[in-house]
Motif scaffolding. Sequence first.
Motif, PDB file in Angstrom:
ATOM      1  N   LEU A  99       1.638  13.812 -13.300  1.00 55.59           N
ATOM      2  CA  LEU A  99       2.926  12.884 -13.503  1.00 55.59           C
ATOM      3  C   LEU A  99       3.370  12.590 -14.418  1.00 55.59           C
ATOM      4  N   GLY A 100       2.318  12.689 -15.990  1.00 59.07           N
ATOM      5  CA  GLY A 100       2.554  12.319 -17.315  1.00 59.07           C
ATOM      6  C   GLY A 100       3.832  13.125 -17.326  1.00 59.07           C
ATOM      7  N   ARG A 101       4.255  14.365 -16.890  1.00 57.84           N
ATOM      8  CA  ARG A 101       5.171  15.147 -17.449  1.00 57.84           C
ATOM      9  C   ARG A 101       6.944  14.401 -16.952  1.00 57.84           C
ATOM     10  N   SER A 102       6.611  13.732 -16.370  1.00 60.54           N
ATOM     11  CA  SER A 102       7.207  12.541 -15.995  1.00 60.54           C
ATOM     12  C   SER A 102       7.743  11.653 -16.070  1.00 60.54           C
ATOM     13  N   HIS A 103       6.901  11.259 -17.446  1.00 60.49           N
ATOM     14  CA  HIS A 103       6.485   9.980 -17.974  1.00 60.49           C
ATOM     15  C   HIS A 103       7.841   8.699 -17.316  1.00 60.49           C
ATOM     16  N   VAL A 104       6.285   8.608 -16.121  1.00 61.53           N
ATOM     17  CA  VAL A 104       6.796   7.508 -14.923  1.00 61.53           C
ATOM     18  C   VAL A 104       5.730   5.884 -16.224  1.00 61.53           C
ATOM     19  N   THR A 105       5.826   5.394 -15.307  1.00 64.10           N
ATOM     20  CA  THR A 105       5.029   3.831 -15.559  1.00 64.10           C
ATOM     21  C   THR A 105       3.913   3.618 -14.400  1.00 64.10           C
ATOM     22  N   TYR A 106       2.951   3.026 -14.159  1.00 65.31           N
ATOM     23  CA  TYR A 106       2.260   3.513 -13.449  1.00 65.31           C
ATOM     24  C   TYR A 106       2.216   1.969 -12.746  1.00 65.31           C
ATOM     25  N   LEU A 107       1.106   1.491 -11.267  1.00 64.62           N
ATOM     26  CA  LEU A 107       1.206   0.269 -10.961  1.00 64.62           C
ATOM     27  C   LEU A 107      -0.331   1.020 -10.560  1.00 64.62           C
ATOM     28  N   PRO A 108      -1.217   0.503 -10.869  1.00 61.77           N
ATOM     29  CA  PRO A 108      -2.551   0.302 -10.483  1.00 61.77           C
ATOM     30  C   PRO A 108      -2.900  -0.135  -9.025  1.00 61.77           C
ATOM     31  N   VAL A 109      -3.361   0.551  -8.089  1.00 58.10           N
ATOM     32  CA  VAL A 109      -4.270  -0.249  -6.662  1.00 58.10           C
ATOM     33  C   VAL A 109      -5.142   0.273  -6.712  1.00 58.10           C
ATOM     34  N   PRO A 110      -5.738  -1.170  -6.244  1.00 60.03           N
ATOM     35  CA  PRO A 110      -7.417  -0.662  -6.035  1.00 60.03           C
ATOM     36  C   PRO A 110      -7.784   0.386  -5.122  1.00 60.03           C
ATOM     37  N   THR A 111      -8.778   0.396  -5.284  1.00 61.39           N
ATOM     38  CA  THR A 111      -9.464   1.551  -4.056  1.00 61.39           C
ATOM     39  C   THR A 111     -10.791   1.570  -3.887  1.00 61.39           C
ATOM     40  N   GLY A 112     -11.188   1.367  -2.855  1.00 64.97           N
ATOM     41  CA  GLY A 112     -13.052   0.995  -2.728  1.00 64.97           C
ATOM     42  C   GLY A 112     -13.359   1.765  -1.176  1.00 64.97           C
TER      43      GLY A 112
END
Length: 350
Positions: A85-98
């Motif tokens: 994903l970093g190759r596309s220079h995106v931004t991130y929305l982290p979603v909790p995962t449990g």
Amino acid sequence: VKELAEAAAGVLGGPSAATAFQYSGVEGTPELREWIGRHEGVAAERVLVTNGALHSLSLVFDALLDPGDLVAVEDPVYPLALRVLGRSHVTYLPVPTGPDGLDVDALAAALEGGARPKVLYTVPDFHNPTGATLPAPARVRLVELAERYGFTVVADSPYRELRYSGGHVPQLSTGSDRVVRVNSFSKTLGPGLRLGWIVGPPWLLPAVARLRANQDQHPSTLTQAIATALLTTPGRFDRITADARALYGRRARALHEALGAALPGRVEAVPPEGGLFVWAKVLDDAPDLHAARARAHTLGTDFGVGSHFSPPGGSGSPVHIRLGIGAVAEHDIATAVGRLAEALHPETAR
């Protein structure tokens, strides 16, 4: 290895051996696409064969994303997906995962608050690193959210065939044109084959195929022919995956028992229902897991530090470690956990 050797001998000794050394179609050979289509419950035309699941992710992300786009990812997340994903220079929305996988309620709240991801990336089956599986109702709701808010769910499921306990959970429905499924033979027939696939909606696959044609053109025709020969031998793939489930189930149970014996009250871990990973919580106050990992290396074992799996803006997973059973024999697990215990608590090892 024996089954692959027999399949290879059949291909190379058969009347059509020369065709295995010719070019293949961009989407893969028709025979392998048809088998995957039956396996996935979709038409073969919706399948594109790739050089493994990571290649699939690269193609899909390149087709869908532009610089600056928002991508929702699990927290913790499979780190190689972040690298792609970093190759596309995106931004991130982290979603909790449990323990029950992606927190769909938290995602819904972020969407209601105005977040507009273009893509959501998830490992819904025996998640890497947590080992969790997203329940069926949450999968249905996730697809509903994707359709309502217009994002594409990219479901990466290389561990799906490795369920050794618990009940079957349906895949995310490809009846929605907002769902892309990615899988591979890496965890069943072997990662060295470099064979994976994409199951995508009709609007996406032509763009993915054009990208693929401009990169590596097609997967190895020979490798596809060998895999197809094995897969189309009645009962063979089912037996191989059944053996794998039994093997990893024994290892997972041995690991959980060894943790309880060597680190009672000091590590908390939920036994997974499948896959290759146990996500363990270290119950010490502010443990220095990087120092512990360095000690583990000197003792001859290893583990993943939780922070390695944290996306930008994520929780950091400061008290978690990932333990893998993919390459540790059952009879070696107690020894490995003993070394882990010494690495985490060297003061009590003597």
